[in-house]
Enzyme design. Structure first.
Site, PDB file in Angstrom:
ATOM      1  N   ASP A  10       0.855  -1.198  -0.023  1.00 47.99           N
ATOM      2  CA  ASP A  10       0.158  -0.188   0.072  1.00 47.99           C
ATOM      3  C   ASP A  10       1.066   1.069   0.038  1.00 47.99           C
ATOM      4  O   ASP A  10       2.165   1.172   0.369  1.00 47.99           O
ATOM      5  CB  ASP A  10      -0.727  -0.155   1.276  1.00 47.99           C
ATOM      6  CG  ASP A  10      -1.525   1.354   1.528  1.00 47.99           C
ATOM      7  OD1 ASP A  10      -2.419   1.681   0.465  1.00 47.99           O
ATOM      8  OD2 ASP A  10      -1.383   1.803   2.718  1.00 47.99           O
ATOM      9  N   ASP A  12      -0.344   5.064   0.719  1.00 43.02           N
ATOM     10  CA  ASP A  12      -0.669   6.278   1.963  1.00 43.02           C
ATOM     11  C   ASP A  12      -0.790   5.717   3.168  1.00 43.02           C
ATOM     12  O   ASP A  12      -1.275   4.515   3.341  1.00 43.02           O
ATOM     13  CB  ASP A  12      -1.848   6.893   1.442  1.00 43.02           C
ATOM     14  CG  ASP A  12      -1.807   7.600   0.148  1.00 43.02           C
ATOM     15  OD1 ASP A  12      -0.898   8.410   0.142  1.00 43.02           O
ATOM     16  OD2 ASP A  12      -2.374   7.352  -0.860  1.00 43.02           O
ATOM     17  N   GLU A  56     -13.856  10.262  -4.401  1.00 42.58           N
ATOM     18  CA  GLU A  56     -14.790   9.576  -3.221  1.00 42.58           C
ATOM     19  C   GLU A  56     -15.190  10.219  -2.169  1.00 42.58           C
ATOM     20  O   GLU A  56     -16.057  10.431  -1.519  1.00 42.58           O
ATOM     21  CB  GLU A  56     -14.537   8.207  -3.277  1.00 42.58           C
ATOM     22  CG  GLU A  56     -14.537   7.116  -4.475  1.00 42.58           C
ATOM     23  CD  GLU A  56     -13.252   7.588  -5.327  1.00 42.58           C
ATOM     24  OE1 GLU A  56     -12.387   8.180  -5.009  1.00 42.58           O
ATOM     25  OE2 GLU A  56     -13.365   6.650  -6.410  1.00 42.58           O
ATOM     26  N   ASP A 184      -1.891  -0.261   6.174  1.00 44.22           N
ATOM     27  CA  ASP A 184      -1.815   0.442   7.300  1.00 44.22           C
ATOM     28  C   ASP A 184      -3.243   0.552   7.951  1.00 44.22           C
ATOM     29  O   ASP A 184      -3.368   1.228   8.818  1.00 44.22           O
ATOM     30  CB  ASP A 184      -1.163   1.714   7.238  1.00 44.22           C
ATOM     31  CG  ASP A 184      -1.941   2.501   6.349  1.00 44.22           C
ATOM     32  OD1 ASP A 184      -2.507   2.282   5.266  1.00 44.22           O
ATOM     33  OD2 ASP A 184      -2.475   3.775   6.712  1.00 44.22           O
TER      34      ASP A 184
HETATM   35  C1  XBP Z   1      -5.380   6.110   0.581  1.00 41.07           C
HETATM   36  C2  XBP Z   1      -6.384   6.930   0.174  1.00 41.07           C
HETATM   37  C3  XBP Z   1      -6.065   7.939  -0.997  1.00 41.07           C
HETATM   38  C4  XBP Z   1      -5.732   9.203  -0.606  1.00 41.07           C
HETATM   39  C5  XBP Z   1      -5.959  10.493  -1.846  1.00 41.07           C
HETATM   40  O1  XBP Z   1      -5.419   5.006   0.088  1.00 41.07           O
HETATM   41  O2  XBP Z   1      -7.552   6.906   0.265  1.00 41.07           O
HETATM   42  O3  XBP Z   1      -7.401   8.294  -1.589  1.00 41.07           O
HETATM   43  O4  XBP Z   1      -5.959   9.745   0.659  1.00 41.07           O
HETATM   44  O5  XBP Z   1      -5.539  10.034  -2.878  1.00 41.07           O
HETATM   45  P1  XBP Z   1      -4.147   3.906   0.012  1.00 41.07           P
HETATM   46  P2  XBP Z   1      -6.168  10.671  -4.144  1.00 41.07           P
HETATM   47  O6  XBP Z   1      -3.473   3.952   1.556  1.00 41.07           O
HETATM   48  O7  XBP Z   1      -4.715   2.636  -0.267  1.00 41.07           O
HETATM   49  O8  XBP Z   1      -2.893   4.378  -0.779  1.00 41.07           O
HETATM   50  O9  XBP Z   1      -6.757  11.913  -3.979  1.00 41.07           O
HETATM   51  O10 XBP Z   1      -5.224  10.528  -5.350  1.00 41.07           O
HETATM   52  O11 XBP Z   1      -7.353   9.827  -4.594  1.00 41.07           O
HETATM   53 MG    MG Z   2      -3.094   3.344   3.373  1.00 39.21          MG
END
Ligand code: XBP
Ligand code: MG
Length: 260
Positions: A10, A12, A56, A184
């Protein structure tokens, strides 16, 4: 017994702590630039993380909180434009070096590469966000360390749907039992689990610390480093006290041997 062939990361919250001081201020900057009197505080943003994906999340906020909204002919186009602006702000902050990689990420990636494992990304964020984060945090060319970068709208349904993990595995030519996923958040763990992956490592952060990780094989406060051991919150502490490939191989073997 299936052998461990791929690590799926993952982004973020896992590779880097991007949410509070990266995505959140970028959303706020886009709101401000658009003349919207919206401000996502640290606490409010934590609640909004229950929906993955930036577009979203904005739609969810509009429906849930009914904030002041100019009369727009096409709400979908409005959200898309706002999100495009947010991405520009976010990319600028990444390129300026605002968000470092989490401790242990470079070490583990280098070890896995040297051992010939496949590396993949499975994330809901926008593809450019991933490559820019990697270039800024690990160095030029490092997106090429990953045989697949599965991101954003490449699949119709975002996490907790399994789609992005299934897509990444298909591209890598591996089965769920040959993979270990690093996440995470509960939503991420649910997505990986729904895709059939049983070896699941969670590295907590401030937003996800109190979430439910009953499906995770190991929960730690981070990957740790030789001079800064990680804390184990679920699973057996091991020596050395940081997550390395040998530890992941043992976890994988145990997880795939266990009943589903
Ligand atoms: C984390 C998220 C992402 C970011 C925003 O996803 O939900 O949407 O917060 O990114 P993950 P965008 O931990 O699965 O990577 O604004 O580009 O959608
Ligand atoms: Mg994440």
């Amino acid at each position: 017994m299936a052998e461990l062939r791929a690590l799926l990361f993952d982004v973020d919250g896992t590779l880097a702590d991007t949410e509070r001081d990266g995505h959140r201020p970028a959303f706020n900057a886009a709101f401000n630039a658009t003349g919207l009197p919206w401000e996502w505080s640290v606490a409010l943003y934590g609640e909004l993380l229950e929906v993955t994906g930036g577009k979203e999340r904005i739609r969810h906020f509009i429906q849930r909180d009914r904030p002041p909204l100019p009369s727009v002919a096409d709400l979908e186009a409005f959200v898309e434009d706002l999100h495009r602006l947010k991405t520009r702000h976010y990319l600028d902050s990444l390129a300026a070096g605002a968000i470092p990689m989490r401790p242990g990420v470079r070490r583990l990636l280098e070890e896995a590469r040297a051992a010939g494992l496949s590396l993949g990304i499975a994330t809901t964020t926008t593809p450019a966000n991933v490559t820019t984060l990697l270039e800024a945090g690990l160095g030029p060319g490092t997106p090429g360390w990953f045989q697949v970068i599965a991101a954003g709208d490449v699949v119709p349904r975002k996490k907790p749907a399994p789609d992005i993990f299934s897509y990444a595995m298909e591209r890598l030519g591996v089965t769920p039992d040959q993979c270990l996923a690093l996440e995470d958040s509960t939503l991420g763990v649910q997505a990986a689990r729904a895709a059939g992956i049983r070896a699941l490592v969670v590295t907590l952060n401030d937003y996800t610390r109190d979430q439910d990780f009953r499906d995770a094989t190991l929960v730690v406060d981070g990957l740790g480093e030789p001079d800064a051991p990680c804390q184990v919150l679920k699973g057996q502490p091991q020596s050395p006290g940081y997550v390395d490939l040998a530890w992941l191989r043992r976890l994988h073997a145990t997880a795939v041997a266990a009943q589903p």
